[in-house]
Design a protein around this motif. Structure first.
Motif, short mmCIF file in Angstrom:
data_model
loop_
_atom_site.label_atom_id
_atom_site.label_comp_id
_atom_site.label_asym_id
_atom_site.label_seq_id
_atom_site.Cartn_x
_atom_site.Cartn_y
_atom_site.Cartn_z
N UNK A 17 6.81 7.33 1.81
CA UNK A 17 5.83 8.33 1.34
C UNK A 17 6.25 9.74 1.73
N UNK A 18 6.87 9.88 2.89
CA UNK A 18 7.40 11.19 3.28
C UNK A 18 8.50 11.63 2.32
N UNK A 19 9.35 10.69 1.92
CA UNK A 19 10.41 11.00 0.97
C UNK A 19 9.81 11.40 -0.38
N UNK A 20 8.80 10.67 -0.82
CA UNK A 20 8.14 11.02 -2.08
C UNK A 20 7.55 12.42 -2.02
N UNK A 21 6.92 12.75 -0.89
CA UNK A 21 6.34 14.09 -0.72
C UNK A 21 7.43 15.16 -0.76
N UNK A 22 8.56 14.87 -0.12
CA UNK A 22 9.69 15.81 -0.13
C UNK A 22 10.23 16.00 -1.55
N UNK A 23 10.35 14.89 -2.28
CA UNK A 23 10.85 14.98 -3.65
C UNK A 23 9.91 15.77 -4.55
N UNK A 24 8.64 15.84 -4.16
CA UNK A 24 7.64 16.57 -4.94
C UNK A 24 7.36 17.95 -4.36
N UNK A 25 8.29 18.45 -3.55
CA UNK A 25 8.28 19.84 -3.10
C UNK A 25 7.11 20.18 -2.18
N UNK A 26 6.75 19.24 -1.30
CA UNK A 26 5.80 19.58 -0.24
C UNK A 26 6.41 20.68 0.61
N UNK A 27 5.59 21.59 1.06
CA UNK A 27 6.09 22.71 1.86
C UNK A 27 6.52 22.26 3.25
N UNK A 28 5.83 21.27 3.80
CA UNK A 28 6.10 20.80 5.15
C UNK A 28 5.61 19.37 5.25
N UNK A 52 4.24 10.26 -9.39
CA UNK A 52 3.65 10.44 -10.72
C UNK A 52 2.76 11.67 -10.81
N UNK A 53 2.34 12.17 -9.65
CA UNK A 53 1.42 13.32 -9.60
C UNK A 53 1.95 14.34 -8.58
N UNK A 54 3.07 14.97 -8.87
CA UNK A 54 3.73 15.84 -7.88
C UNK A 54 2.87 17.00 -7.41
N UNK A 55 1.91 17.40 -8.21
CA UNK A 55 1.05 18.51 -7.80
C UNK A 55 0.21 18.20 -6.58
N UNK A 56 0.05 16.92 -6.28
CA UNK A 56 -0.72 16.51 -5.09
C UNK A 56 -0.07 17.05 -3.82
N UNK A 57 1.27 17.10 -3.81
CA UNK A 57 2.01 17.51 -2.61
C UNK A 57 2.65 18.89 -2.72
N UNK A 58 2.89 19.36 -3.92
CA UNK A 58 3.66 20.59 -4.09
C UNK A 58 3.04 21.76 -3.32
N UNK A 111 0.82 -1.21 0.00
CA UNK A 111 0.00 0.00 0.00
C UNK A 111 0.85 1.25 0.00
N UNK A 112 1.92 1.24 0.79
CA UNK A 112 2.84 2.36 0.81
C UNK A 112 3.57 2.53 -0.51
N UNK A 113 3.87 1.42 -1.17
CA UNK A 113 4.50 1.51 -2.49
C UNK A 113 3.58 2.21 -3.49
N UNK A 114 2.31 1.81 -3.51
CA UNK A 114 1.37 2.44 -4.44
C UNK A 114 1.19 3.92 -4.14
N UNK A 115 1.08 4.24 -2.86
CA UNK A 115 0.90 5.63 -2.46
C UNK A 115 2.10 6.47 -2.87
N UNK A 116 3.30 5.97 -2.63
CA UNK A 116 4.51 6.71 -3.01
C UNK A 116 4.63 6.85 -4.52
N UNK A 117 4.28 5.79 -5.26
CA UNK A 117 4.31 5.86 -6.72
C UNK A 117 3.35 6.91 -7.24
N UNK A 118 2.16 6.95 -6.65
CA UNK A 118 1.15 7.92 -7.08
C UNK A 118 1.64 9.35 -6.84
N UNK A 119 2.25 9.58 -5.69
CA UNK A 119 2.76 10.91 -5.38
C UNK A 119 3.83 11.32 -6.39
#
Length: 249
Positions: free
Chosen positions: A116-127, A96-102, A86-94
Protein backbone atom coordinates in the motif's frame (compact mmCIF):
# COMPACT_ATOMS: atom_id res chain seq x y z
CA UNK A 1 6.33 -22.79 5.04
CA UNK A 2 3.91 -25.72 4.82
CA UNK A 3 2.29 -26.53 1.53
CA UNK A 4 0.24 -23.38 1.04
CA UNK A 5 -0.21 -20.08 2.78
CA UNK A 6 -3.70 -20.92 3.95
CA UNK A 7 -1.66 -22.68 6.65
CA UNK A 8 0.23 -19.52 7.55
CA UNK A 9 -1.28 -19.51 11.03
CA UNK A 10 0.06 -23.01 11.54
CA UNK A 11 3.47 -21.74 10.55
CA UNK A 12 3.27 -18.64 12.71
CA UNK A 13 1.86 -20.22 15.87
CA UNK A 14 5.06 -22.05 16.95
CA UNK A 15 6.99 -18.83 16.46
CA UNK A 16 4.97 -16.93 19.05
CA UNK A 17 6.82 -18.50 21.97
CA UNK A 18 10.13 -16.99 20.86
CA UNK A 19 8.76 -13.87 19.20
CA UNK A 20 10.18 -11.33 21.65
CA UNK A 21 13.65 -12.83 21.66
CA UNK A 22 13.75 -13.01 17.87
CA UNK A 23 12.60 -9.40 17.55
CA UNK A 24 15.57 -8.33 19.65
CA UNK A 25 17.80 -10.55 17.52
CA UNK A 26 16.59 -8.98 14.27
CA UNK A 27 17.26 -5.52 15.68
CA UNK A 28 20.86 -6.54 16.31
CA UNK A 29 21.48 -7.82 12.78
CA UNK A 30 22.69 -5.50 10.07
CA UNK A 31 20.25 -4.49 7.36
CA UNK A 32 22.58 -5.99 4.77
CA UNK A 33 22.38 -9.39 6.49
CA UNK A 34 18.58 -9.24 6.63
CA UNK A 35 18.35 -8.10 2.99
CA UNK A 36 20.52 -11.01 1.87
CA UNK A 37 18.53 -13.53 3.91
CA UNK A 38 15.18 -12.23 2.61
CA UNK A 39 16.39 -12.19 -0.98
CA UNK A 40 17.55 -15.80 -0.67
CA UNK A 41 14.35 -17.03 1.00
CA UNK A 42 11.56 -15.28 -0.91
CA UNK A 43 10.46 -15.15 -4.50
CA UNK A 44 9.52 -12.12 -6.58
CA UNK A 45 5.82 -12.49 -7.32
CA UNK A 46 4.26 -10.73 -10.31
CA UNK A 47 0.69 -10.92 -11.56
CA UNK A 48 -0.96 -13.25 -9.03
CA UNK A 49 -2.83 -10.58 -7.10
CA UNK A 50 -5.24 -7.66 -7.49
CA UNK A 51 -2.24 -5.44 -8.29
CA UNK A 52 -0.26 -7.19 -11.05
CA UNK A 53 1.67 -3.98 -11.69
CA UNK A 54 3.35 -4.25 -8.27
CA UNK A 55 6.19 -6.75 -7.74
CA UNK A 56 6.74 -8.14 -4.24
CA UNK A 57 9.13 -10.49 -2.46
CA UNK A 58 6.86 -13.08 -0.82
CA UNK A 59 6.75 -16.68 0.34
CA UNK A 60 5.74 -19.13 -2.40
CA UNK A 61 5.87 -22.95 -2.67
CA UNK A 62 9.31 -22.55 -4.24
CA UNK A 63 10.71 -21.02 -1.06
CA UNK A 64 12.58 -23.00 1.59
CA UNK A 65 10.46 -21.82 4.50
CA UNK A 66 7.22 -22.77 2.78
CA UNK A 67 7.98 -26.32 3.90
CA UNK A 68 10.75 -25.88 6.48
CA UNK A 69 10.26 -26.44 10.21
CA UNK A 70 8.97 -23.12 11.67
CA UNK A 71 11.45 -23.13 14.54
CA UNK A 72 14.27 -22.66 12.04
CA UNK A 73 12.91 -19.25 11.00
CA UNK A 74 15.32 -16.73 12.59
CA UNK A 75 13.03 -13.69 12.93
CA UNK A 76 9.61 -12.83 14.30
CA UNK A 77 6.36 -13.92 12.65
CA UNK A 78 6.72 -13.12 8.91
CA UNK A 79 3.34 -11.48 8.28
CA UNK A 80 5.08 -9.37 5.63
CA UNK A 81 5.69 -12.53 3.55
CA UNK A 82 2.01 -12.80 2.58
CA UNK A 83 0.11 -10.30 0.43
CA UNK A 84 -3.09 -10.37 2.45
CA UNK A 85 -6.43 -9.81 0.63
CA UNK A 86 -7.39 -6.65 2.53
CA UNK A 87 -4.09 -5.06 1.58
CA UNK A 88 -4.59 -6.14 -2.02
CA UNK A 89 -7.98 -4.42 -2.19
CA UNK A 90 -6.64 -1.30 -0.52
CA UNK A 91 -3.69 -1.08 -2.92
CA UNK A 92 -5.94 -1.70 -5.93
CA UNK A 93 -8.29 1.07 -4.81
CA UNK A 94 -5.41 3.51 -4.43
CA UNK A 95 -4.04 2.71 -7.89
CA UNK A 96 -7.51 3.07 -9.42
CA UNK A 97 -8.14 6.35 -7.58
CA UNK A 98 -4.79 8.17 -7.50
CA UNK A 99 -6.37 11.40 -6.30
CA UNK A 100 -6.89 9.76 -2.91
CA UNK A 101 -3.14 9.99 -2.25
CA UNK A 102 -1.83 12.65 -4.62
CA UNK A 103 -0.12 15.43 -2.69
CA UNK A 104 -1.09 13.98 0.69
CA UNK A 105 0.81 12.78 3.73
CA UNK A 106 -0.01 9.08 4.17
CA UNK A 107 0.42 6.67 7.07
CA UNK A 108 0.37 2.98 6.10
CA UNK A 109 -0.35 1.29 9.45
CA UNK A 110 0.64 -2.37 9.75
CA UNK A 111 2.43 -1.99 6.43
CA UNK A 112 3.70 -5.57 6.09
CA UNK A 113 5.25 -6.06 2.66
CA UNK A 114 4.78 -2.37 1.86
CA UNK A 115 2.36 -2.79 -1.06
CA UNK A 116 0.00 0.00 0.00
CA UNK A 117 2.94 2.33 0.62
CA UNK A 118 4.20 1.53 -2.87
CA UNK A 119 0.76 2.21 -4.33
CA UNK A 120 0.66 5.56 -2.53
CA UNK A 121 4.12 6.41 -3.87
CA UNK A 122 3.10 5.47 -7.40
CA UNK A 123 0.13 7.84 -7.02
CA UNK A 124 2.34 10.78 -6.05
CA UNK A 125 1.69 11.00 -2.32
CA UNK A 126 3.71 13.88 -0.93
CA UNK A 127 4.97 11.89 2.06
CA UNK A 128 4.52 8.25 3.07
CA UNK A 129 5.29 6.57 6.39
CA UNK A 130 5.18 2.77 6.58
CA UNK A 131 4.56 1.64 10.15
CA UNK A 132 5.06 -1.96 11.27
CA UNK A 133 6.27 -3.30 14.61
CA UNK A 134 8.51 -5.84 12.86
CA UNK A 135 11.87 -4.32 11.87
CA UNK A 136 12.24 -6.96 9.14
CA UNK A 137 9.13 -5.51 7.50
CA UNK A 138 10.97 -2.23 7.08
CA UNK A 139 13.80 -3.98 5.24
CA UNK A 140 11.36 -5.90 3.05
CA UNK A 141 9.47 -2.69 2.24
CA UNK A 142 12.67 -1.05 1.05
CA UNK A 143 13.51 -4.12 -1.06
CA UNK A 144 10.05 -4.08 -2.61
CA UNK A 145 10.34 -0.38 -3.36
CA UNK A 146 13.55 -1.07 -5.24
CA UNK A 147 11.75 -3.73 -7.27
CA UNK A 148 9.11 -1.17 -8.26
CA UNK A 149 11.49 1.74 -8.85
CA UNK A 150 9.94 3.99 -6.23
CA UNK A 151 11.58 5.93 -3.45
CA UNK A 152 11.08 4.03 -0.18
CA UNK A 153 8.80 5.51 2.46
CA UNK A 154 9.97 6.47 5.91
CA UNK A 155 9.79 3.18 7.83
CA UNK A 156 9.05 3.19 11.56
CA UNK A 157 8.70 0.35 14.06
CA UNK A 158 7.10 2.31 16.90
CA UNK A 159 3.51 1.56 17.92
CA UNK A 160 1.67 4.42 16.20
CA UNK A 161 -1.73 3.55 17.65
CA UNK A 162 -2.53 6.25 20.17
CA UNK A 163 -0.03 8.73 18.76
CA UNK A 164 -0.92 12.19 17.49
CA UNK A 165 -1.65 11.86 13.75
CA UNK A 166 -1.60 15.60 13.09
CA UNK A 167 0.94 15.23 10.29
CA UNK A 168 -1.14 12.78 8.23
CA UNK A 169 -3.98 13.47 5.81
CA UNK A 170 -4.71 9.77 5.18
CA UNK A 171 -4.34 6.57 7.22
CA UNK A 172 -4.36 3.20 5.44
CA UNK A 173 -5.14 -0.07 7.24
CA UNK A 174 -5.16 -3.44 5.50
CA UNK A 175 -6.11 -6.65 7.32
CA UNK A 176 -5.72 -5.08 10.76
CA UNK A 177 -9.00 -6.27 12.30
CA UNK A 178 -7.95 -9.81 13.18
CA UNK A 179 -7.76 -9.44 16.97
CA UNK A 180 -10.48 -8.01 19.20
CA UNK A 181 -8.20 -6.08 21.56
CA UNK A 182 -6.35 -4.54 18.61
CA UNK A 183 -9.64 -3.72 16.87
CA UNK A 184 -10.88 -1.90 19.98
CA UNK A 185 -7.64 0.13 20.23
CA UNK A 186 -7.85 1.03 16.56
CA UNK A 187 -11.47 2.07 16.83
CA UNK A 188 -10.80 4.46 19.71
CA UNK A 189 -7.71 5.93 18.06
CA UNK A 190 -9.23 6.35 14.61
CA UNK A 191 -12.26 8.09 16.12
CA UNK A 192 -9.89 10.56 17.77
CA UNK A 193 -7.86 11.05 14.57
CA UNK A 194 -10.99 11.91 12.60
CA UNK A 195 -12.60 14.08 15.27
CA UNK A 196 -9.46 16.02 16.13
CA UNK A 197 -7.69 16.33 12.79
CA UNK A 198 -10.22 15.35 10.13
CA UNK A 199 -7.96 12.53 9.01
CA UNK A 200 -9.27 10.38 6.15
CA UNK A 201 -9.18 6.64 6.89
CA UNK A 202 -9.33 3.78 4.38
CA UNK A 203 -9.64 0.16 5.55
CA UNK A 204 -9.11 -2.98 3.47
CA UNK A 205 -10.68 -6.22 4.68
CA UNK A 206 -12.01 -9.38 2.98
CA UNK A 207 -14.95 -9.71 5.37
CA UNK A 208 -13.42 -11.41 8.37
CA UNK A 209 -15.96 -12.26 11.07
CA UNK A 210 -14.32 -10.06 13.70
CA UNK A 211 -14.39 -7.03 11.42
CA UNK A 212 -17.95 -7.64 10.24
CA UNK A 213 -19.19 -8.01 13.81
CA UNK A 214 -17.27 -5.10 15.34
CA UNK A 215 -18.92 -1.78 16.26
CA UNK A 216 -16.58 0.00 13.86
CA UNK A 217 -18.56 -1.38 10.90
CA UNK A 218 -21.49 0.87 11.82
CA UNK A 219 -19.25 3.89 11.25
CA UNK A 220 -17.98 2.86 7.82
CA UNK A 221 -19.06 3.47 4.25
CA UNK A 222 -18.39 0.80 1.61
CA UNK A 223 -16.44 2.26 -1.30
CA UNK A 224 -15.15 -0.70 -3.34
CA UNK A 225 -15.34 -4.46 -3.81
CA UNK A 226 -12.87 -6.59 -5.75
CA UNK A 227 -13.17 -10.22 -6.78
CA UNK A 228 -10.06 -12.09 -5.69
CA UNK A 229 -8.00 -14.08 -8.21
CA UNK A 230 -8.46 -17.84 -7.95
CA UNK A 231 -5.00 -18.38 -6.45
CA UNK A 232 -5.71 -15.83 -3.70
CA UNK A 233 -9.05 -17.51 -2.95
CA UNK A 234 -7.33 -20.85 -2.48
CA UNK A 235 -4.77 -19.32 -0.15
CA UNK A 236 -7.41 -17.62 2.03
CA UNK A 237 -9.92 -20.30 2.95
CA UNK A 238 -12.08 -19.67 -0.10
CA UNK A 239 -12.72 -15.95 0.46
CA UNK A 240 -13.97 -14.70 -2.89
CA UNK A 241 -13.77 -10.92 -2.57
CA UNK A 242 -12.12 -8.12 -0.65
CA UNK A 243 -13.43 -4.67 0.22
CA UNK A 244 -12.43 -1.10 0.94
CA UNK A 245 -14.21 1.00 3.55
CA UNK A 246 -13.96 4.58 4.73
CA UNK A 247 -15.40 6.40 7.72
CA UNK A 248 -18.76 8.06 7.11
CA UNK A 249 -18.27 11.78 6.51
Amino acid sequence: MLRCCRHVKGFLKPLAETSRRRRISSLCLSEEHIRRFISENTEVVVGRSLTPEIQLKLFTPNCRFWRERPELWPFTDPYWAIYWPGGQALSRYILDNPGVCRGRAVLDLGSGCGASSIAAKLCYAAHVVASDLDPVSAVVTRLNCELNNVEPPVCVTDDMIGSDPAGFDLILLGDMFYDEALANRLNRWLDRCIETHGTKVLIGDPGRALFEGHDIRKLLHHVAQYELPESVREENYGLISSHVWCYQS
